[in-house]
Each structure stands twice: as structure tokens, then as C-alpha cells.
Design an enzyme around this catalytic site. Sequence first.
Site, short mmCIF file in Angstrom:
data_model
loop_
_atom_site.label_atom_id
_atom_site.label_comp_id
_atom_site.label_asym_id
_atom_site.label_seq_id
_atom_site.Cartn_x
_atom_site.Cartn_y
_atom_site.Cartn_z
N GLU A 1 4.64 -7.45 4.59
CA GLU A 1 5.40 -7.42 4.13
C GLU A 1 6.72 -8.00 5.42
OE1 GLU A 1 4.41 -3.36 5.11
OE2 GLU A 1 3.79 -3.00 2.60
N GLY B 1 0.43 -1.00 -2.12
CA GLY B 1 0.70 0.08 -2.63
C GLY B 1 1.18 0.59 -3.97
N SER C 1 -4.53 -1.29 -2.19
CA SER C 1 -4.63 0.53 -2.86
C SER C 1 -5.77 0.63 -2.37
CB SER C 1 -4.66 0.53 -3.79
OG SER C 1 -3.51 -0.24 -3.94
N ASN D 1 -3.68 0.91 8.98
CA ASN D 1 -2.43 0.04 9.20
C ASN D 1 -1.35 1.47 8.73
OD1 ASN D 1 -0.11 -0.91 9.07
ND2 ASN D 1 0.52 -2.68 7.44
N LYS E 1 1.75 1.39 9.35
CA LYS E 1 3.19 1.19 8.91
C LYS E 1 4.07 2.09 9.33
CE LYS E 1 1.52 -0.20 4.84
NZ LYS E 1 2.12 -0.65 3.33
N HIS F 1 1.57 -9.94 7.77
CA HIS F 1 1.29 -8.86 6.94
C HIS F 1 2.35 -9.09 6.21
CE1 HIS F 1 1.67 -4.64 4.63
NE2 HIS F 1 0.92 -4.45 5.16
N GLU G 1 -5.11 -9.92 1.04
CA GLU G 1 -3.99 -8.86 1.04
C GLU G 1 -2.98 -9.32 -0.07
OE1 GLU G 1 -4.08 -5.10 3.61
OE2 GLU G 1 -2.54 -6.82 4.08
C1 PEP Z 1 -1.28 -2.73 3.79
O1 PEP Z 1 -0.15 -1.84 4.74
O2 PEP Z 1 -2.17 -3.80 4.40
C2 PEP Z 1 -2.32 -1.90 2.64
C3 PEP Z 1 -3.20 -2.86 2.19
O3 PEP Z 1 -1.66 -1.44 2.44
P1 PEP Z 1 -2.28 0.18 0.93
O4 PEP Z 1 -3.60 -0.03 1.34
O5 PEP Z 1 -1.34 1.09 1.22
O6 PEP Z 1 -1.96 -0.98 -0.58
#
Ligand code: PEP
Length: 252
Positions: A97, A173, A213, A9, A11, A95, A167
Amino acid sequence: MRKPLIAGNWKLHKTIPEALELVEALKQNLADITDVEVVVAPVFTALVPVAKVLEGSSIVLAAQNCYFENNGAFTGEVSPALLKDAGCSHVILGHSERRQLFGETDELINRKVKAVLAEGLTPIFCIGETLEERENDEMMDVLKRQVTVGLKGLSESQMLNVVVAYEPVWAIGTGKTATGEQAQVAHAFVRGLLAGLFGTPLAEQVRILYGGSVKPDNVDGLMAQMDIDGTLVGGASLKAGDFIRIARFEKN
Ligand code: PEP
């Protein structure tokens, strides 16, 4: 039985030239991978040029969001039909976000999941609890609500085309990854929810990705867990070397 899926992803990152540079590197270095499905999700403006580079490769394209209507007076939105036209086969939906920053509800996400499926695309349906919810012992209630409402009304054949991504919001992040064991507990719980809604044989076929992460140094431990069928990768998907290593995780 469940083919691993590794999704990046991107973003809100990368211009078109930057996106092309990254995807060229992925294409060159992941061309021989056939036992793992690799998906990349650039920004909307890079979808068509990235799709052109990916032609003839096994890497496929996802969008990061969409609306549930296919056309009409919906200024600023993009539809599943247009994403298919741009070369996408997958769409990330729900997601954290989108939920946290743009107020997306479980009901809205459910409409999007159905619209994406109706267009023959695969939703990557994201769920996960916040740190506060985990600390208040609400993780299971939150996951249950997100799964039950977000997947409401899907037929069994539709559900077979959904990929779920667990997630935990506190791990996205932040550099804090759930341990393999913590993630496994949540994944087994989610698979149990799917079994309750769609039956055990079907739940056993649905891929549940872990996101939060994921990095080259923790992917192997996560992928060793029984109910983790892949990863949704944010930050580490922006660096070709890191994402290639993640897609080439070591199988135990
Ligand atoms: C994500 O954006 O779905 C995500 C898991 O980000 P990160 O790997 O940076 O934590």
C-alpha cells in the site's frame, strides 16, 4: 531454528479505546506463547497507549512506516528514533500500500531499512508482485529487483536483523490467498536470492513471512511449508479471536 513470527498489521483502523480493547484480549489469550513471536502494528496515535498495555508481556510493538531521517524539517513524518521512544521494536517497511498508493520506490525503502536498523529496530521488509506482473511471468524479476535494491548495502549482521514479508499484492485484502504451494515457490525463490546476496548460512536464518488474506482456516496449511516462517496479517488481525487462532497455528 527460525522462530515463527506472527504480525498483525492494523492499517488505518481502530481508535485508541478500540486498540486497547483488542490488545488487552491478545495479551490475556497469548500470554503463555513463548515459541512464537507475536507483533502488533497499530496506527501511530495508538502506539504509546498500546505499548503501556504490552509492558511485561511477550507481545511486541511495530509501527507501519517511518521516514529515514531522525529529525529535521520533515513535516508530517515520524522517525525510527521516535518510534523506539514510543516503545516499538519493529517497523513494517515497503508495504504494497505504501508502494502503490504513496509512490514508495525500492531506493526509498532501502534508505528506510538502513535507518531503522541503525536505530536498533527490526524492519519487516515487504515485497511482492501484482497480479499483472504474475500473469506476465514477471514475478521473479520483480522479487529480485525488490530484494536487491531494497536490501542493498546491508552488512551480514544487519541482514540477520531483517524480517522479510512476501505479500503477493493480488492476495492482500482480496480474500484470495496464495496456496501453500504457490507461497512456498516464492519463499524458496526469495531465500535463494538472499543466499546469493548474503550466503546460504545467513539466508537459512532469515525469517520470511507470508502475507495476503491469512485467516484461521488457511494459516495451518501455509505454516506447514518449509520456507514460510510466519505471517503478516491484515484484516484478520483486527478480530481478537481470529488473530489468536492464527498465532496459535497448528504445527505439523
Ligand atoms: C497486509 O496488510 O499486509 C495484509 C496481508 O492484509 P490482509 O491480511 O487483509 O490481506
